[in-house]
Design a protein around this motif. Structure first.
Motif, PDB file in Angstrom:
ATOM      1  N   CYS A  41      57.480  14.857  14.734  1.00 54.13           N
ATOM      2  CA  CYS A  41      56.111  14.588  15.194  1.00 54.13           C
ATOM      3  C   CYS A  41      55.112  14.708  14.046  1.00 54.13           C
ATOM      4  CB  CYS A  41      55.744  15.540  16.322  1.00 54.13           C
ATOM      5  SG  CYS A  41      56.612  15.214  17.882  1.00 54.13           S
ATOM      6  N   VAL A  51      52.337  11.801  12.841  1.00 53.41           N
ATOM      7  CA  VAL A  51      50.882  11.938  13.030  1.00 53.41           C
ATOM      8  C   VAL A  51      50.122  12.276  11.758  1.00 53.41           C
ATOM      9  CG1 VAL A  51      51.246  12.671  15.413  1.00 53.41           C
ATOM     10  CG2 VAL A  51      50.996  14.397  13.629  1.00 53.41           C
ATOM     11  N   HIS A  52      50.799  12.783  10.716  1.00 57.15           N
ATOM     12  CA  HIS A  52      50.045  13.302   9.568  1.00 57.15           C
ATOM     13  C   HIS A  52      49.227  12.217   8.868  1.00 57.15           C
ATOM     14  CE1 HIS A  52      53.202  11.484   7.060  1.00 57.15           C
ATOM     15  NE2 HIS A  52      52.391  11.682   6.045  1.00 57.15           N
ATOM     16  N   ILE A  96      51.616  20.168  19.658  1.00 61.98           N
ATOM     17  CA  ILE A  96      51.074  19.688  20.939  1.00 61.98           C
ATOM     18  C   ILE A  96      51.877  18.493  21.446  1.00 61.98           C
ATOM     19  CG2 ILE A  96      49.044  18.698  22.051  1.00 61.98           C
ATOM     20  CD1 ILE A  96      47.323  20.296  20.076  1.00 61.98           C
ATOM     21  N   LEU A  97      52.152  17.540  20.563  1.00 58.26           N
ATOM     22  CA  LEU A  97      52.928  16.363  20.963  1.00 58.26           C
ATOM     23  C   LEU A  97      54.343  16.739  21.379  1.00 58.26           C
ATOM     24  CD1 LEU A  97      51.906  13.678  18.301  1.00 58.26           C
ATOM     25  CD2 LEU A  97      51.397  13.654  20.743  1.00 58.26           C
ATOM     26  N   LEU A 157      49.113  19.506  15.537  1.00 58.65           N
ATOM     27  CA  LEU A 157      49.181  18.288  16.342  1.00 58.65           C
ATOM     28  C   LEU A 157      50.612  17.975  16.761  1.00 58.65           C
ATOM     29  CD1 LEU A 157      46.678  16.002  14.369  1.00 58.65           C
ATOM     30  CD2 LEU A 157      46.273  17.187  16.541  1.00 58.65           C
ATOM     31  N   SER A 158      51.549  18.195  15.851  1.00 56.17           N
ATOM     32  CA  SER A 158      52.951  17.934  16.186  1.00 56.17           C
ATOM     33  C   SER A 158      53.459  18.908  17.238  1.00 56.17           C
ATOM     34  CB  SER A 158      53.816  18.027  14.924  1.00 56.17           C
ATOM     35  OG  SER A 158      53.787  19.335  14.382  1.00 56.17           O
ATOM     36  N   VAL A 206      52.351   7.996  20.772  1.00 62.98           N
ATOM     37  CA  VAL A 206      51.493   7.897  19.588  1.00 62.98           C
ATOM     38  C   VAL A 206      50.949   6.479  19.451  1.00 62.98           C
ATOM     39  CG1 VAL A 206      51.442   8.040  17.077  1.00 62.98           C
ATOM     40  CG2 VAL A 206      52.644   9.782  18.393  1.00 62.98           C
ATOM     41  N   VAL A 242      47.105  21.348  10.122  1.00 59.56           N
ATOM     42  CA  VAL A 242      46.641  20.511  11.230  1.00 59.56           C
ATOM     43  C   VAL A 242      47.765  19.600  11.721  1.00 59.56           C
ATOM     44  CG1 VAL A 242      45.020  18.695  11.889  1.00 59.56           C
ATOM     45  CG2 VAL A 242      44.249  20.600  10.481  1.00 59.56           C
ATOM     46  N   SER A 243      48.564  19.052  10.801  1.00 60.13           N
ATOM     47  CA  SER A 243      49.679  18.188  11.187  1.00 60.13           C
ATOM     48  C   SER A 243      50.695  18.948  12.028  1.00 60.13           C
ATOM     49  CB  SER A 243      50.353  17.609   9.946  1.00 60.13           C
ATOM     50  OG  SER A 243      49.456  16.817   9.188  1.00 60.13           O
ATOM     51  N   TYR A 296      42.217   5.933  19.354  1.00 59.77           N
ATOM     52  CA  TYR A 296      42.009   6.323  17.953  1.00 59.77           C
ATOM     53  C   TYR A 296      40.638   5.925  17.432  1.00 59.77           C
ATOM     54  CZ  TYR A 296      43.228   7.183  13.058  1.00 59.77           C
ATOM     55  OH  TYR A 296      43.267   7.666  11.775  1.00 59.77           O
ATOM     56  N   TRP A 333      45.859  11.601  10.566  1.00 62.46           N
ATOM     57  CA  TRP A 333      44.889  12.664  10.313  1.00 62.46           C
ATOM     58  C   TRP A 333      44.265  12.509   8.925  1.00 62.46           C
ATOM     59  CZ3 TRP A 333      41.745  16.140  12.097  1.00 62.46           C
ATOM     60  CH2 TRP A 333      41.273  17.141  11.243  1.00 62.46           C
TER      61      TRP A 333
END
Length: 324
Positions: free
Chosen positions: A239, A243-244, A283-284, A280-281, A2, A276-277, A10, A247
């Motif tokens: 995760c 990441v949240h 995928i990570l 993404l988590s 990340v 969405v969080s 980013y 976003w």
């Protein structure tokens, strides 16, 4: 990973009138990435690469102290429990005094010029956050003793009802009481008392719910919390926590029009951000977190084989030298 993505990619994943703010995040990741890996970002007066990462530093620091406490807890349980109580009291007193002399208001401090001082000198410090962690350790010690004890702790329906009323009332108080607190001089001591105490009360209530489930006094709650869906969310929670925030930041700084907030929109945005969080988590987690234990096992086996070959080779050489 990340941090690497924030430092490099980013700034190129979106656009907007305030998108230049992403360069501030990328620069902080390039300059201060090492504080995150050492888990000391909550004590370094520099812009954090991952703003919410202060919790990871606090958690690791408390974990190191917890290992030492566990050693004493095994040998001198009563004295160690008393010492943990003293540490909780000291943390609460220090937090109260810090909030009182700086005149921090529990609700409005995040929106004033005192926000940076409040965050760095109180909000992210281990000595102000260790109270709930110690309460959790005491709860774990109680659960261990309950598991090893043949005694059953069954409460009557009246006691169960009384407990749930008290627990829910305390939890609601922690949420809604700040709405009645102001930042004037008459409420300074009330704010200073509420800020450290409400976290202790909240953690004690959560621990009591766990104890009720362990002792089979909360069948419905235990069944609900044991649903398999929570296992999936638990695997993604770390995760998602990482990441949240980015976003949300990307969504806000890419806006090109003024937003008028109302309840319906806030609900939709909140659920959308959550979805969405989690995506993404997922995928990570699928790309990095889940393969990591297998890679670690492979590396450990590889290192063991190297040591075995080296030790056998040295053994052969030593035998040859002895024969000569």
């Amino acid at each position: 990973m990340v941090i690497l993505m924030l430092a490099t990619l980013y700034t190129n994943v979106g656009e907007g009138p305030f998108w230049a703010e992403t360069s501030r995040v990328s620069n902080s990741c390039r300059d201060n990435w090492w504080t995150f890996f050492l888990y000391i970002e909550n004590y370094i007066p520099a812009e954090s690469c991952i703003p919410q990462g202060w919790y990871l530093g606090v958690d690791m620091q408390c974990y190191i102290v917890a290992v030492i406490i566990m050693v004493f807890l095994k040998k001198w349980s009563k004295m160690t429990l008393i010492g943990m109580g003293v540490l909780i009291l000291l943390s609460t007193v220090v937090s109260f005094w810090n909030c009182y002399i700086n005149r921090w208001a529990v609700v409005r401090v995040h929106f004033t010029a005192k926000a940076d001082d409040y965050n760095f000198h109180y909000y992210i410090k281990t000595y102000t956050r260790c109270g709930p962690y110690l309460i959790g350790m005491i709860c774990g010690y109680i659960i261990y003793n309950l598991k090893t004890s043949p005694r059953k702790y069954q409460l009557t329906m009246g006691k169960k009802f009384l407990y749930w009323m008290m627990c829910l009332t305390l939890l609601a108080t922690c949420i809604y009481l700040p709405l009645s607190l102001t930042d004037d001089d008459d409420s300074i001591w009330q704010n200073a008392l509420f800020i450290p105490v409400h976290r202790l009360v909240w953690s004690a209530c959560v621990c009591s719910i766990v104890l009720m489930c362990v002792t089979d006094n909360a069948d419905f709650v235990n069944s609900f919390l044991s649903m398999p869906i929570f296992q999936v969310v638990a695997r993604l929670s770390y995760c998602a926590y990482i990441v949240h925030n980015f976003w949300i930041l990307a969504k806000v700084i890419s806006l090109k029009t003024v937003v008028n907030y109302y309840v319906h929109q806030v609900v939709v945005d909140s659920w959308g951000t959550t979805a969405v969080s989690l995506l993404l988590s997922f995928i990570l987690s699928l790309m990095f977190e889940m393969p990591a234990p297998e890679i670690e096992k492979y590396c450990i086996k590889f290192v063991k084989k190297i040591f075995a070959v080296l030790s056998s080779a040295m053994g052969i050489k030593s035998k040859a030298s002895n024969t000569l």
